[in-house]
Design an enzyme around this catalytic site. Sequence first.
Site, PDB file in Angstrom:
ATOM      1  CB  SER A  36     -24.552 -10.357  25.764  1.00 30.04           C
ATOM      2  OG  SER A  36     -25.218 -11.254  26.629  1.00 30.04           O
TER       3      SER A  36
ATOM      4  CE  LYS B 111     -25.415 -14.444  24.203  1.00 32.06           C
ATOM      5  NZ  LYS B 111     -25.395 -13.684  25.458  1.00 32.06           N
TER       6      LYS B 111
ATOM      7  CB  SER C 208     -28.565 -11.352  23.534  1.00 30.97           C
ATOM      8  OG  SER C 208     -27.318 -11.426  24.173  1.00 30.97           O
TER       9      SER C 208
ATOM     10  CE  LYS D  76     -25.263 -10.318  21.466  1.00 28.89           C
ATOM     11  NZ  LYS D  76     -26.119  -9.502  22.346  1.00 28.89           N
TER      12      LYS D  76
END
Length: 432
Positions: free
Chosen positions: A70, A73, A134, A259
Amino acid sequence: MVKTSRKSKIFSIVIAVALMFSMIATIPAGNTASAKDNLGLHVKGAILIDADSGKILYEKNADQALGIASMSKMMTEYILLDAINAGKIKWDQKYKVSEYAYKISQDRALSNVPLRADGEYTIRELYEAMAIYSANAATIAIAETIAGSETEFLTLMNKKAKELGLKDYHFVNATGLNNAQLQGMQPDGTPANAENKMPAKSVAKLAYHLLKDHPEVLKTSSISRKTFREGTDDAIKMDNWNFMLPGLVAEYKGVDGLKTGTTDYAGQCFTGTAKRNGTRLIAVVMHAEGPQHIARFNAARTLFDYGFGQFTTEEIVPAGHTFKSQKTVAVNDGKDSNVKIATKDAVSMMVKTSEADDYEAKLVLDKKSLNAPAKKGTVVGHVEINKKSGKDYGFIDGSVSNADVVTTATVEKASWLSLSFKKIGNFFTGLF
């Protein structure tokens, strides 16, 4: 309305206890960093950089492409914020849920906020769900809004990666999930069980430019907890997966982003950023090994401690510095035959406090002469910083910033008569 369950509270307590024991186990004797180029990180890849200059302070296997999960992202955030700034997308713009986004949103084995099949959501709601929780379906929704489909969005991801100069990147979707988790609806032309990959150095470069171009991303990534659709029947509590944020179980002073990422293939990943006393660092951890959900934060903590504890920002050369080896450059057809040159700005960068005297500045001349008229401030070269001995990792963008060498005065073009006499003089000089 979905509320925090007793089970999730127990989970938080378990994580906190695991964190306490893992931190005790990883603290070296005397609470000092280990060997110079080995911090003892149990990770497949890692890198630490100064977010201001891009100076690389530490790296481990930073050039091998690994799963990023993730952390992908961040690229979706980048493209969205670009579109917002360009006026192509509005924060209050409504998104009607596609069948694809709806089906993925109902998979609670994934990080998600459930979306209604007949629902409408603002881009801001979806962005916050993506950046804080997320949320995968929310990410797909954003990709569809920007490009029409996730398949077309991949083109934008690749374009932006090339623009930023990232290396060895491989995108198969906008979320970072394994395509096998997308219920057969993965982007056209991508393998059924593929994942996004990138080296730690490219992940750090992505984060570096994201913070440079869109520092507002930190306003959202720094939110520890928020409720999605608060006050409605669809309300759901979103605890940020970045446990290093204030009030969470791995809290670290100064952390405000960025993140996390987790898949079986990528393992525990994290791109974190922290600011202390005016210095901001970016740490990237790839496939951390150790206690579940905590190992990546232990590794990031070690990197941040190393950066904040052993490095300082030092001025290598001041503004207006001149080099003994080359104080001027020639000016063709000018009232003066040469012009003085000097550094435009002070050149500073983060260095190990104990190695501050090991760096020297070298002039690299890009233009050996100028044609009149030559204006003051014309760039003729740049400063290259070299370490006299030992390992230096360089810069995430390849060179030190604010290192231009410029002319210190304006040289006007000589008159026609002066140029004529000069040519005659040159003729006779060459003749005899």
